[in-house]
Design a protein around this motif. Structure first.
Motif, short mmCIF file in Angstrom:
data_model
loop_
_atom_site.label_atom_id
_atom_site.label_comp_id
_atom_site.label_asym_id
_atom_site.label_seq_id
_atom_site.Cartn_x
_atom_site.Cartn_y
_atom_site.Cartn_z
N SER A 1 -19.23 56.99 19.60
CA SER A 1 -18.42 57.99 18.90
C SER A 1 -17.82 57.48 17.60
O SER A 1 -17.25 58.26 16.83
CB SER A 1 -17.29 58.47 19.82
N ALA A 2 -17.96 56.17 17.32
CA ALA A 2 -17.34 55.60 16.12
C ALA A 2 -17.82 56.27 14.84
O ALA A 2 -17.11 56.29 13.83
CB ALA A 2 -17.61 54.09 16.06
N GLN A 3 -19.02 56.84 14.88
CA GLN A 3 -19.56 57.53 13.70
C GLN A 3 -18.74 58.75 13.31
O GLN A 3 -18.86 59.27 12.20
CB GLN A 3 -21.00 57.95 13.97
N LEU A 4 -17.90 59.20 14.24
CA LEU A 4 -17.10 60.41 14.00
C LEU A 4 -15.72 60.09 13.44
O LEU A 4 -14.89 60.98 13.27
CB LEU A 4 -16.95 61.20 15.30
N LEU A 5 -15.45 58.83 13.15
CA LEU A 5 -14.13 58.39 12.71
C LEU A 5 -13.64 59.15 11.48
O LEU A 5 -12.46 59.44 11.34
CB LEU A 5 -14.14 56.88 12.44
N GLU A 6 -14.56 59.49 10.59
CA GLU A 6 -14.15 60.15 9.34
C GLU A 6 -13.53 61.52 9.57
O GLU A 6 -12.84 62.06 8.70
CB GLU A 6 -15.34 60.28 8.39
N TYR A 7 -13.75 62.11 10.76
CA TYR A 7 -13.20 63.44 11.04
C TYR A 7 -11.87 63.36 11.81
O TYR A 7 -11.25 64.39 12.07
CB TYR A 7 -14.20 64.27 11.85
N ALA A 8 -11.45 62.16 12.17
CA ALA A 8 -10.30 62.00 13.06
C ALA A 8 -8.98 61.93 12.30
O ALA A 8 -8.90 61.38 11.20
CB ALA A 8 -10.48 60.75 13.92
N LYS A 9 -7.96 62.47 12.94
CA LYS A 9 -6.59 62.32 12.45
C LYS A 9 -5.85 61.28 13.28
O LYS A 9 -4.96 60.60 12.79
CB LYS A 9 -5.84 63.66 12.54
N TYR A 10 -6.24 61.16 14.55
CA TYR A 10 -5.61 60.20 15.47
C TYR A 10 -6.69 59.27 16.02
O TYR A 10 -7.81 59.69 16.31
CB TYR A 10 -4.94 60.91 16.65
N VAL A 11 -6.32 58.01 16.18
CA VAL A 11 -7.20 57.04 16.83
C VAL A 11 -6.40 56.35 17.93
O VAL A 11 -5.34 55.78 17.67
CB VAL A 11 -7.75 56.00 15.83
N LYS A 12 -6.90 56.44 19.16
CA LYS A 12 -6.23 55.82 20.29
C LYS A 12 -6.89 54.49 20.63
O LYS A 12 -8.11 54.42 20.83
CB LYS A 12 -6.26 56.75 21.51
N LEU A 13 -6.08 53.44 20.68
CA LEU A 13 -6.58 52.10 20.99
C LEU A 13 -6.06 51.68 22.35
O LEU A 13 -4.85 51.65 22.58
CB LEU A 13 -6.11 51.13 19.90
N ASP A 14 -6.97 51.36 23.23
CA ASP A 14 -6.65 50.99 24.61
C ASP A 14 -6.18 49.53 24.65
O ASP A 14 -6.98 48.61 24.50
CB ASP A 14 -7.89 51.19 25.48
#
Length: 407
Positions: free
Chosen positions: A128-141
């Motif tokens: 899913s990392a390819q979709l990063l440009e569309y994200a507003k939030y990134v959750k890091l475990d």
């Protein structure tokens, strides 16, 4: 005719100041499900899950709070997503999602409709990392990586225009690591039952104290006075401490806040509040996430009692128990020590210590809902004879009620 049901839970999502910005809504496909179940099963049941939310209305999205909803490829493709209030919903993309031209087009469309996009359990190695440009939030475990790897990942993501949320924060060490790294938000069991977030002294709200004084001056109905105590864990705790003091001369146990007010009387209560006003301190107030958790538990348990047709006094008892169920965390001491200072009934003490009692499963269920896995929810519902519909309704109504309080 067959019917489908889904349990709904929630876990707070906080900003860097530990203020609530939203909830991750958690689903279980059936009463019998002991866990989330296979991902495919949840995806196949998209219609049931989304309809459950839709049929419950949007009261759980009162104010400016957000709802984070885990979605896989099947749910993303579902047209039922459009039934949800887009500007209050964040679509939490699962890390296993593999982008395709169709899926990217769908995400662009949903984004244009107002849905926010979050990357759940993010890693640059995930499909899913390819979709990063569309994200507003990134959750890091924080539990998925070693300390050094997590630090490196957090630093890499920082170069992107996203809000970084540390998830699965469950210990004091996790929280301090994430705070030192400048994370923008937090999520995890540490905040639902924060073992180490405590205050030796808790101060009631200055505003609530003034409100009570005004109500007493106007000789307001006792239910109006009680409602203010229900909004402030510090005030309610101090009330019971005062009622139980030698000065109060009380020889009975308290069963509700209205009972406490009746025992004291308006004149004595007004005098006490006047003194309390001097010590009201906004800088020493209860941590907001903890305050919300305690009051949500209280209201949820009270509503569950009503759903099971318990008498009014039992429902009031459930509210008090829920409100005081985090006092051990507030004071950073064992619950047994806290209870030494409160003249509560033996039943109240047994439930707060989670010893056998008919009301104990209510507190256990309220706590179980704060666990992201919701492992014990189905079994506790079975013990109480509670089906998914009244469970979900009570949960959503409790959340909406707390939001309406403006805490």
């Amino acid at each position: 005719m067959t019917t489908s049901s889904a349990f709904i839970g929630r876990q707070p999502v906080l900003n860097r100041n530990q203020q609530l910005i939203g909830y991750e809504l958690l689903f279980r496909p059936s009463l019998e499900a002991e866990g989330a179940g296979p991902l495919a099963a949840l995806q196949a049941d998209t219609q049931v899950l989304v309809n459950t939310l839709h049929n419950m209305g949007t009261s759980w999205l009162i104010g400016n709070k957000l709802a984070f909803i885990n979605v896989g490829e099947a749910m993303l493709a579902s047209e039922f997503l459009e039934l949800l209030p887009a500007r209050r919903v964040i679509l939490d993309l699962m890390p296993e999602i593999t982008p395709s031209n169709e899926l990217i087009a769908r995400i662009k469309y949903l984004h244009a409709q107002g849905f926010g996009i979050a990357m759940d359990g993010f890693s640059f190695n995930a499909p899913s990392a390819q979709l990063l440009e569309y994200a507003k939030y990134v959750k890091l475990d924080v539990q998925k990586h070693g300390t050094s790897d997590f630090q490196m990942l957090a630093a890499q993501v920082r170069s992107y225009p996203v809000i970084r949320i540390a998830e699965k924060v469950e210990t004091h060490e996790h929280f301090h690591l994430c705070r030192e790294l400048g994370m923008d938000g937090f999520q995890g069991y540490y905040f639902a039952k924060p073992e180490t977030l405590s205050a030796k002294v808790i101060h009631p709200s200055f505003t609530h104290t003034l409100e009570l004084l005004n109500l007493l001056r106007m000789d307001a109905e006792i239910k109006e006075v009680e409602a203010v105590f229900k909004r402030d864990i510090a005030l309610s705790y101090k009330l019971l401490r005062f009622v139980n003091s030698a000065a109060a001369g009380l020889n009975t146990t308290i069963s509700s806040f209205s009972h406490a007010v009746t025992v004291l009387g308006y004149k004595r209560l007004y005098r006490w509040l006047t003194l309390l006003l001097v010590t009201a301190n906004e800088d020493g107030k209860t941590p907001p996430a903890l305050q919300k958790t305690a009051i949500t538990r209280a209201r949820f348990m009270e509503l569950l009692g009503g759903a099971l047709n318990l008498p009014n006094d039992a429902c009031e008892s459930l509210f008090v128990i829920g409100m005081f169920s985090l006092l051990d965390v507030l004071f950073d001491m064992p619950m047994t020590s806290v209870l030494e200072h409160l003249h509560l009934s033996d039943q109240f003490k047994q439930v707060l210590l989670e010893q056998p009692d008919r009301l104990t499963p209510f507190l256990q269920l309220a706590k179980a809902c704060e666990d992201k896995e919701m492992r014990d929810v189905p079994q506790l519902c079975r013990e109480l004879g509670l089906s998914p519909e009244p469970f979900n309704q009570a949960h959503v109504e409790a959340l909406a009620w707390v939001e309406e309080l403006g805490l």
